[in-house]
Design an enzyme around this catalytic site. Structure first.
Site, PDB file in Angstrom:
ATOM      1  N   TYR A   1      40.627  45.047  33.378  1.00 23.74           N
ATOM      2  CA  TYR A   1      41.045  46.477  33.953  1.00 23.74           C
ATOM      3  C   TYR A   1      42.511  46.147  34.450  1.00 23.74           C
ATOM      4  O   TYR A   1      42.875  45.290  35.109  1.00 23.74           O
ATOM      5  CB  TYR A   1      40.083  46.673  34.967  1.00 23.74           C
ATOM      6  CG  TYR A   1      38.681  47.253  34.289  1.00 23.74           C
ATOM      7  CD1 TYR A   1      38.416  48.402  33.761  1.00 23.74           C
ATOM      8  CD2 TYR A   1      37.729  46.208  33.998  1.00 23.74           C
ATOM      9  CE1 TYR A   1      37.195  48.938  33.108  1.00 23.74           C
ATOM     10  CE2 TYR A   1      36.501  46.506  33.686  1.00 23.74           C
ATOM     11  CZ  TYR A   1      36.325  47.566  33.026  1.00 23.74           C
ATOM     12  OH  TYR A   1      34.964  47.831  32.607  1.00 23.74           O
TER      13      TYR A   1
ATOM     14  N   GLU B   1      29.185  39.923  30.654  1.00 19.80           N
ATOM     15  CA  GLU B   1      29.799  39.524  32.075  1.00 19.80           C
ATOM     16  C   GLU B   1      28.744  38.342  32.405  1.00 19.80           C
ATOM     17  O   GLU B   1      28.103  38.384  33.326  1.00 19.80           O
ATOM     18  CB  GLU B   1      30.007  40.550  32.927  1.00 19.80           C
ATOM     19  CG  GLU B   1      31.081  41.489  32.550  1.00 19.80           C
ATOM     20  CD  GLU B   1      31.717  42.470  33.565  1.00 19.80           C
ATOM     21  OE1 GLU B   1      31.141  42.201  34.877  1.00 19.80           O
ATOM     22  OE2 GLU B   1      32.690  43.023  33.228  1.00 19.80           O
TER      23      GLU B   1
ATOM     24  N   GLU C   1      35.945  45.899  27.113  1.00 14.83           N
ATOM     25  CA  GLU C   1      36.150  46.729  28.384  1.00 14.83           C
ATOM     26  C   GLU C   1      37.562  46.677  28.960  1.00 14.83           C
ATOM     27  O   GLU C   1      38.167  45.686  29.158  1.00 14.83           O
ATOM     28  CB  GLU C   1      35.245  46.141  29.706  1.00 14.83           C
ATOM     29  CG  GLU C   1      33.694  46.397  29.436  1.00 14.83           C
ATOM     30  CD  GLU C   1      32.638  46.379  30.773  1.00 14.83           C
ATOM     31  OE1 GLU C   1      33.331  46.452  31.743  1.00 14.83           O
ATOM     32  OE2 GLU C   1      31.569  46.089  30.458  1.00 14.83           O
TER      33      GLU C   1
END
Length: 496
Positions: free
Chosen positions: A245, A182, A300
């Site tokens: 997410y 990130e 992720e």
């Protein structure tokens, strides 16, 4: 491939083709960060622990459960933690290792008792490939180059000598390496142009036949992907990351169990957005890499809610209901159907954090609904993708809609065909007709994961409340499969 269907039935059709695309087993990877109780308590309890059965500090129950999933790779030590982690703090005699403050997750002090040797030994125990996330945020080029040499070099060198001194003669031969994490945020708040140059610099000094993964986009930041594909030569990068997410609202994520019908729908909407993300990022990559040499690595993904009441807000501990099973089933179907470009992914996270597959409490352990989905879906690992067309009914809420049904199919090495089907509709059974074309199957069997209520979860008092059962809702006749899929359920069919 999916489209909406206004008629009364969901229709799946196997498409003619050579079935040459392989669903990489690495799509079914996991992620273990130094965050909350993922490592400490969750995976590692220490060599001196007398209450939890362990092997060199690694929980035996967790090791056994992870091994059963056929985990192909495990990412460590972060996450945001990776770009503050200095690997030399975690080697050598444990009593002499410096303590550090985990500034990202709870401000807790840890003693570095779980380090490189412990993690790589864990990977050997559960028979998985390690995926090491290198520090390019606060770390130096030499530090990362030394780490590569420490774990991989078989000859005589300062770092391999140090490894031998610390008790490991043969190298681990780690293939997967993340070059930062990130970089657009906690990994350094860099611009894509700046990070592209940083990546090229660090990757240059990482010697060996490695699979280098660049820190990729945050969800729909398509400019990030465009810039990296444009500026990083294809021979220097093997994977480009993507993080997304299933979050309703970053300011008000909502509860993990007592969510409203609207919150459930919004979560499904966010999870389904993964399909658009993968499609659009892949299209950008295709412009610069038409041969698809660079993998899209979704390292992720998962559901993210408010932490459980009374727990440390920085530990990200949340329960895991049938909603999480829906996220997992739908997302894995998306990855399977985009297997040409998506060749690696990592669910966040393994134990006690976010959409965990395992929860622990002292010497107790339970398997979450997400664990059971991953176990049911492991039949797709390294199987040949069957291209499909899906016409799905819609799940609608306040005039917004998402497909109610999600499907993927593959042929395993033993010749068996598997079809995974998800019905995210919380109230209605879905009838699904599957046309398998000219594939002449003789028999069908399957398993299903569902529960009495959408908000059900496995607790330490009732650890087996939700678990797979034999599925009897599928009938095979004349190359047609008729399926009756209960509300909020996942089924995996096997055909011979």
């Amino acid at each position: 491939m999916a489209s909406s269907n206004i008629w009364g039935q969901n229709i799946v059709k196997f498409l003619p083709g050579k079935d040459t695309t392989i669903i990489s087993k690495h799509v079914y990877g996991h992620f273990a960060e130094h965050l909350g109780r993922c490592i400490y308590d969750g995976i590692y309890v220490g060599e001196k622990n007398t209450t939890v059965p362990h092997t060199n500090g690694l929980r035996n129950d967790v090791v056994e459960a992870l091994k059963n999933l056929n985990i192909p790779n495990l990412r460590w030590p972060g996450g945001c933690f990776a770009d503050t982690y200095h690997w030399k703090d975690g080697i050598g005699p444990k009593g002499k290792r410096p303590s550090i403050v985990n500034t990202w997750w709870g401000g807790v002090t840890e003693n570095n008792s779980f380090g490189t040797h412990d993690f790589l030994n864990l990977c050997e125990l559960i028979e998985t490939e390690p995926y090491l996330a290198g520090n390019v945020g606060s770390g130096e080029v030499q530090e990362l180059a030394d780490w590569v040499q420490y774990v991989n070099f078989d000859g005589k060198s300062p770092m391999s000598d140090l490894r031998v001194e610390n008790g490991r003669e043969k190298p681990w031969n780690v293939k997967f390496w993340g070059v930062g994490n990130e970089a657009w945020g906690c990994g350094g708040n860099m611009t894509p142009d700046y990070y592209a140059d940083v990546y090229r610099k660090y990757a240059t000094f990482m010697s060996g036949p490695l699979f280098r993964i660049a820190s990729g986009a945050n969800s729909a930041d398509y400019n990030w992907t465009e810039t990296l594909m444009k500026k990083i030569p294809s021979h220097m990068v093997q994977g480009l990351a993507l993080h997304h997410y299933a979050v309703i609202n970053w300011e008000k994520k909502g509860p993990s169990t007592m969510y409203s019908d609207e919150q459930y729908f919004k979560t499904m909407q966010s999870a389904w957005f993964m399909n658009e993300l993968v499609t659009k990022h892949s299209a950008i990559m295709d412009k610069y890499d038409p041969q698809k040499k660079v993998a899209l690595v979704v390292d992720e993904w998962g559901g993210w809610y408010d932490v459980e009441p009374g727990t440390n807000p920085g530990f990200l501990y949340q329960q895991n209901t049938m909603r999480d099973a829906m996220i997992a089933g739908m997302t894995l179907n998306i990855f399977n159907n985009h297997a040409e470009r998506v060749r690696m992914a990592n669910l966040a996270q393994t134990v006690n954090v976010l959409q965990a597959v395992i929860l622990t409490e002292g010497d107790k352990m339970l398997l979450t609904p997400t664990y059971h989905v991953m176990e049911m879906y492991k039949v797709h690992q390294d199987a040949r993708l069957i291209p499909i067309r899906l016409d799905s009914k819609e799940l609608t809420f306040n005039e917004e809609s998402v497909p109610a049904v999600s499907v993927s199919a593959s042929i395993a090495k033993d010749g068996k065909t598997h079809i995974s089907l998800v019905n995210i509709d919380p109230k209605n059974e879905q009838e699904i007709m599957v046309d398998v074309m000219d594939k002449n199957y003789k028999d069908i069997s399957g398993s299903v994961l569902t529960s009495e209520k959408l908000r059900d979860f496995n607790s330490f008092d009732k650890p087996d409340k939700i678990k797979p059962e034999v599925f009897k809702g599928a009938q095979l006749k004349n190359n047609q499969i008729s399926v009756k899929l209960p509300p909020f359920s996942i089924a995996v069919l096997e055909l011979n």
